[in-house]
Design a protein around this motif. Structure first.
Motif, PDB file in Angstrom:
ATOM      1  N   SER A 173       0.821  -1.206   0.000  1.00 46.64           N
ATOM      2  CA  SER A 173       0.000   0.000   0.000  1.00 46.64           C
ATOM      3  C   SER A 173       0.855   1.256   0.000  1.00 46.64           C
ATOM      4  O   SER A 173       0.590   2.218  -0.739  1.00 46.64           O
ATOM      5  N   ILE A 174       1.904   1.256   0.825  1.00 48.81           N
ATOM      6  CA  ILE A 174       2.804   2.413   0.890  1.00 48.81           C
ATOM      7  C   ILE A 174       3.505   2.620  -0.444  1.00 48.81           C
ATOM      8  O   ILE A 174       3.617   3.753  -0.937  1.00 48.81           O
ATOM      9  N   LEU A 175       3.979   1.522  -1.043  1.00 47.38           N
ATOM     10  CA  LEU A 175       4.672   1.620  -2.330  1.00 47.38           C
ATOM     11  C   LEU A 175       3.753   2.129  -3.434  1.00 47.38           C
ATOM     12  O   LEU A 175       4.149   2.976  -4.248  1.00 47.38           O
ATOM     13  N   SER A 176       2.520   1.626  -3.473  1.00 48.36           N
ATOM     14  CA  SER A 176       1.597   2.019  -4.546  1.00 48.36           C
ATOM     15  C   SER A 176       1.140   3.471  -4.398  1.00 48.36           C
ATOM     16  O   SER A 176       0.906   4.152  -5.396  1.00 48.36           O
ATOM     17  N   GLU A 177       1.033   3.957  -3.156  1.00 49.84           N
ATOM     18  CA  GLU A 177       0.526   5.314  -2.933  1.00 49.84           C
ATOM     19  C   GLU A 177       1.629   6.372  -2.983  1.00 49.84           C
ATOM     20  O   GLU A 177       1.422   7.462  -3.522  1.00 49.84           O
TER      21      GLU A 177
END
Length: 332
Positions: A173-177
């Motif tokens: 989630s952190i990487l995608s956002e």
């Protein structure tokens, strides 16, 4: 790697992992209480309408109760967590936290040793002064951040995630956002937080000097005076120094956690001075130091446990290394 370096690194890693795991309930209380904050104000008219209607969803009502409990103190917050989430909630993310603690201590030790040896080689001075030690300590803190801050960010996300998602889901989630930069949220707080161990060391040494000077003056040459503190004096002075350093840097520590959680997905993030000003305007110094109880308790006992375990593990590791070397030297 020399024998002393090996024993220090292994014992520090094990000691750090043990203390982090043993005191983890205090760690998660501290982090969650720091992250609790009234939502940043948006459209005032809509907020007024919501207040007038006095209609809250179950999730909003629970969030409000947690925010209120955080303001009341550690006991109220812990009771609410136990009631709503059970005892397991106090160990959510414990493995990640233990890995972070062990990695941080190992990398800090390597960085500090490397910088210290370089300083001695360049200057030829064997006894490093207090100011030089403070500077080296600050650089050593910054040196391990590229590796440890992403782990810290993931740990904070696990601890404050109300959907109870796992570490791998949160990492994705952190990487995608936010991309890689998402793992370095709150790094600006370390412009001050890197001073925490430096402040602790300085307070300890200054008070120690005052105590020893007073002891010499009281003796007035009548008897020999030991130029060191007793174990009890050192322990309590270490506690005092830790408390002073924590109190001075705590607003930035809370700001770091809020940047990683409360403001993690905000389009426009406030600066840390703005966040501190906002907390003071909303609740005064009480809001600024929300969560200080578990932070102080955890910090003091963590240091004590860390050193206790480190000393014992260090003896075992040294004995193992000595035994292996003796075996290698035996004629075949």
């Amino acid at each position: 790697m020399s024998q002393s370096v090996a024993s220090e690194v292994v014992s520090a890693m094990v000691g750090g992992m043990f203390s982090a795991s043993a005191l983890y309930p205090l760690e998660i209380l501290k982090t969650r209480m720091q992250a609790e904050s009234k939502a940043p104000k948006g459209d005032g008219d809509e907020e007024e309408k919501k207040d007038a209607a006095e209609v809250l969803t179950p999730e909003e009502d629970l969030k409000a109760r947690y925010t209120e409990a955080a303001a009341e103190g550690m006991g109220s917050y812990a009771s609410l967590m136990l009631e709503k989430e059970g005892g397991g909630a106090f160990y959510t993310g414990v493995v990640t936290s233990a890995v972070q603690s062990a990695t941080e201590k190992a990398l800090y030790f390597f960085a500090y040793t490397f910088l210290k040896n370089g300083y001695v080689d360049l200057t030829g001075v064997q006894n490093i002064g207090a100011i030089s030690n403070l500077v080296l300590g600050c650089f050593a803190e910054w040196a391990h951040l590229p590796v440890t801050l992403p782990i810290d960010c993931v740990t904070t996300a696990i601890q404050t995630d109300d959907k109870n998602r796992g570490a791998f889901v949160l990492i994705g989630s952190i990487l995608s956002e936010k991309g890689i930069g998402g793992f370095y949220k709150g790094i600006e707080a370390y412009t001050v937080l890197c001073l925490k161990p430096a402040i602790q060391y300085t307070v300890y040494e200054q008070v120690k000097s005052i105590v020893l000077a007073g002891r010499r003056a009281a003796a007035s040459g009548r008897a020999a005076v030991e130029d060191s503190l007793t174990a009890a004096e050192a322990f309590f002075l270490g506690m005092f120094a830790r408390i002073v350093a924590t109190m001075l840097t705590y607003p930035y520590l809370r700001a770091k956690v809020m940047l990683q959680s409360t403001y993690g997905n905000a389009k426009v993030k406030p600066t840390i001075p703005q966040m501190i000003g906002e907390q003071i305007s909303h609740g005064g110094l009480t809001a600024l130091y929300q969560g200080i109880g578990p932070e102080l308790t955890r910090g003091v006992f963590s240091a004590a446990l860390m050193m206790m375990v480190k000393e014992r593990i260090g003896v075992v590791v040294k004995a193992l290394i000595d035994g292996n070397r003796s075996e290698g030297k035996r004629p075949h």
